[in-house]
Design a protein around this motif. Sequence first.
Motif, PDB file in Angstrom:
ATOM      1  N   PRO A 280       8.658  37.376 -27.615  1.00 48.15           N
ATOM      2  CA  PRO A 280       8.613  36.255 -26.674  1.00 48.15           C
ATOM      3  C   PRO A 280       8.421  36.749 -25.249  1.00 48.15           C
ATOM      4  CG  PRO A 280      10.853  36.658 -27.466  1.00 48.15           C
ATOM      5  CD  PRO A 280       9.950  37.508 -28.291  1.00 48.15           C
ATOM      6  N   GLU A 281       7.563  36.037 -24.503  1.00 46.36           N
ATOM      7  CA  GLU A 281       7.295  36.447 -23.134  1.00 46.36           C
ATOM      8  C   GLU A 281       8.474  36.081 -22.241  1.00 46.36           C
ATOM      9  OE1 GLU A 281       3.660  34.959 -21.636  1.00 46.36           O
ATOM     10  OE2 GLU A 281       2.449  35.706 -23.310  1.00 46.36           O
ATOM     11  N   ALA A 282       8.821  36.993 -21.344  1.00 42.04           N
ATOM     12  CA  ALA A 282       9.895  36.708 -20.390  1.00 42.04           C
ATOM     13  C   ALA A 282       9.440  35.626 -19.424  1.00 42.04           C
ATOM     14  CB  ALA A 282      10.243  37.980 -19.633  1.00 42.04           C
ATOM     15  N   LEU A 283      10.351  34.704 -19.135  1.00 39.83           N
ATOM     16  CA  LEU A 283      10.001  33.601 -18.248  1.00 39.83           C
ATOM     17  C   LEU A 283       9.874  34.107 -16.816  1.00 39.83           C
ATOM     18  CD1 LEU A 283      11.367  30.011 -18.331  1.00 39.83           C
ATOM     19  CD2 LEU A 283      11.298  31.213 -16.151  1.00 39.83           C
ATOM     20  N   VAL A 284       8.812  33.735 -16.149  1.00 40.36           N
ATOM     21  CA  VAL A 284       8.617  34.071 -14.736  1.00 40.36           C
ATOM     22  C   VAL A 284       8.849  32.799 -13.921  1.00 40.36           C
ATOM     23  CG1 VAL A 284       7.014  34.909 -12.988  1.00 40.36           C
ATOM     24  CG2 VAL A 284       6.950  35.863 -15.314  1.00 40.36           C
ATOM     25  N   TRP A 285       9.827  32.819 -13.031  1.00 46.77           N
ATOM     26  CA  TRP A 285      10.173  31.623 -12.258  1.00 46.77           C
ATOM     27  C   TRP A 285       9.112  31.369 -11.191  1.00 46.77           C
ATOM     28  CZ3 TRP A 285      13.889  28.159 -13.232  1.00 46.77           C
ATOM     29  CH2 TRP A 285      14.112  27.177 -12.244  1.00 46.77           C
ATOM     30  N   ARG A 286       8.535  30.170 -11.183  1.00 46.15           N
ATOM     31  CA  ARG A 286       7.461  29.868 -10.253  1.00 46.15           C
ATOM     32  C   ARG A 286       7.754  28.655  -9.365  1.00 46.15           C
ATOM     33  NH1 ARG A 286       3.497  33.199 -11.709  1.00 46.15           N
ATOM     34  NH2 ARG A 286       3.294  33.828 -13.901  1.00 46.15           N
ATOM     35  N   ARG A 287       8.936  28.089  -9.464  1.00 47.03           N
ATOM     36  CA  ARG A 287       9.247  26.884  -8.676  1.00 47.03           C
ATOM     37  C   ARG A 287       9.839  27.283  -7.324  1.00 47.03           C
ATOM     38  NH1 ARG A 287       9.186  22.217 -11.684  1.00 47.03           N
ATOM     39  NH2 ARG A 287       9.138  22.508 -13.945  1.00 47.03           N
ATOM     40  N   LYS A 288       9.299  26.681  -6.253  1.00 43.79           N
ATOM     41  CA  LYS A 288       9.859  26.964  -4.929  1.00 43.79           C
ATOM     42  C   LYS A 288      11.071  26.089  -4.635  1.00 43.79           C
ATOM     43  CE  LYS A 288       7.527  23.956  -1.491  1.00 43.79           C
ATOM     44  NZ  LYS A 288       8.713  23.502  -0.766  1.00 43.79           N
ATOM     45  N   ASP A 289      11.229  24.988  -5.388  1.00 43.62           N
ATOM     46  CA  ASP A 289      12.329  24.045  -5.144  1.00 43.62           C
ATOM     47  C   ASP A 289      13.142  23.835  -6.425  1.00 43.62           C
ATOM     48  OD1 ASP A 289      11.124  23.323  -2.517  1.00 43.62           O
ATOM     49  OD2 ASP A 289       9.601  22.372  -3.783  1.00 43.62           O
ATOM     50  N   LEU A 290      14.376  23.379  -6.241  1.00 45.48           N
ATOM     51  CA  LEU A 290      15.161  22.863  -7.373  1.00 45.48           C
ATOM     52  C   LEU A 290      15.646  21.475  -6.973  1.00 45.48           C
ATOM     53  CD1 LEU A 290      16.409  23.341 -10.184  1.00 45.48           C
ATOM     54  CD2 LEU A 290      18.535  23.844  -8.995  1.00 45.48           C
ATOM     55  N   LEU A 291      14.991  20.469  -7.521  1.00 47.28           N
ATOM     56  CA  LEU A 291      15.279  19.091  -7.123  1.00 47.28           C
ATOM     57  C   LEU A 291      16.069  18.334  -8.184  1.00 47.28           C
ATOM     58  CD1 LEU A 291      11.788  18.275  -5.569  1.00 47.28           C
ATOM     59  CD2 LEU A 291      13.838  19.133  -4.426  1.00 47.28           C
ATOM     60  N   GLY A 292      16.010  18.758  -9.432  1.00 46.06           N
ATOM     61  CA  GLY A 292      16.744  18.077 -10.494  1.00 46.06           C
ATOM     62  C   GLY A 292      16.503  18.760 -11.826  1.00 46.06           C
TER      63      GLY A 292
END
Length: 334
Positions: free
Chosen positions: A25-37
């Motif tokens: 399984p590919e490791a998740l790469v975080w690409r979100r600049k915000d956390l809104l919900g």
Amino acid sequence: MAKKLSTSSRKTKSVPAQAAAEPAPEALVWRRKDLLGLDELSPAEITHILDTAETFKEVSTRSIKKVPALRGKVVALMFFEDSTRTRMSFELAASRLSADTLLFTSKGSSVTKGETTLDTARNVAAMGVDIFVIRHGQSGAPHLLASNLQASVVNAGDGSHEHPTQGLLDIFTMRQRLGGIEGLKVALVGDIAHSRVARSNILGLTKLGAQVTVVGPPTLVPAAIASMGCTVCTSLDEVLGEVDVINMLRIQFERFGGGLFPSLREYSRLYGMNGQRLKRCKKDVLIMHPGPINRGVEITSDVADGPNSCILQQVTNGLAIRMAVLYLVSQGNE
């Protein structure tokens, strides 16, 4: 320390051909600049935040409780609503990541002179802010800033919409205490109608495979909430012996004033968690509360301070979750 395999044992352990052919399984790469919900996150992204928090949890046990992950970054804490633990938790989380912090409260600020939330944020952003943490009484306020600012935005609670880091720390605590989320039966009890904590809990828990039941008087549990994938019940006594977790929610008088149930005494009699009700629960049931607690109304002191309670553990875990979120959104904005 892991025990080393002997040479002979390694030779005798063969890998099945089918397993060997399956890609890792590919490791998740975080690409979100915000956390809104939590509504916008996939199950894998929620799990990634929890796993990242595990690595930051250890920092708080060191003699020097700091890491350089956000050195040189500026975090603005913009709280348009009163808050104690959430603001302090984010402030300490930013400090432990070595970030500089700016604290903004609406009382006595330019907002009282008529400036809009967006104009205020733009002026603060002009000082070189990298991450905004915002709590606001209006649902959607963090989304407005996120779409108009280059800096990252973290929702620290907006109106009656979501409180994603509280939802994450609740789920993190359940996973820590009970070993996993999938298959858990969780009851959210109390003021569901006005609770952003309830919405984030429902969204996150159901995405990870838990069964959620919301419990409260009909005036505080909107029937439409069932569309989020949870079950609605108006009797706490009916679910006591079935659930693994009971998360008691605060009655948010500041959002409705009163009149949605006859009296606090009656509310406590029907929906309060006390020693007698605890005896009818599973022996290892987990009792939670996002705070602040109205002792004697939502929960009695013998339960709040008893062995089934993890209320203070939730507060401790909130720090690790917020360190993880601040770190991840900074990575997603690079």
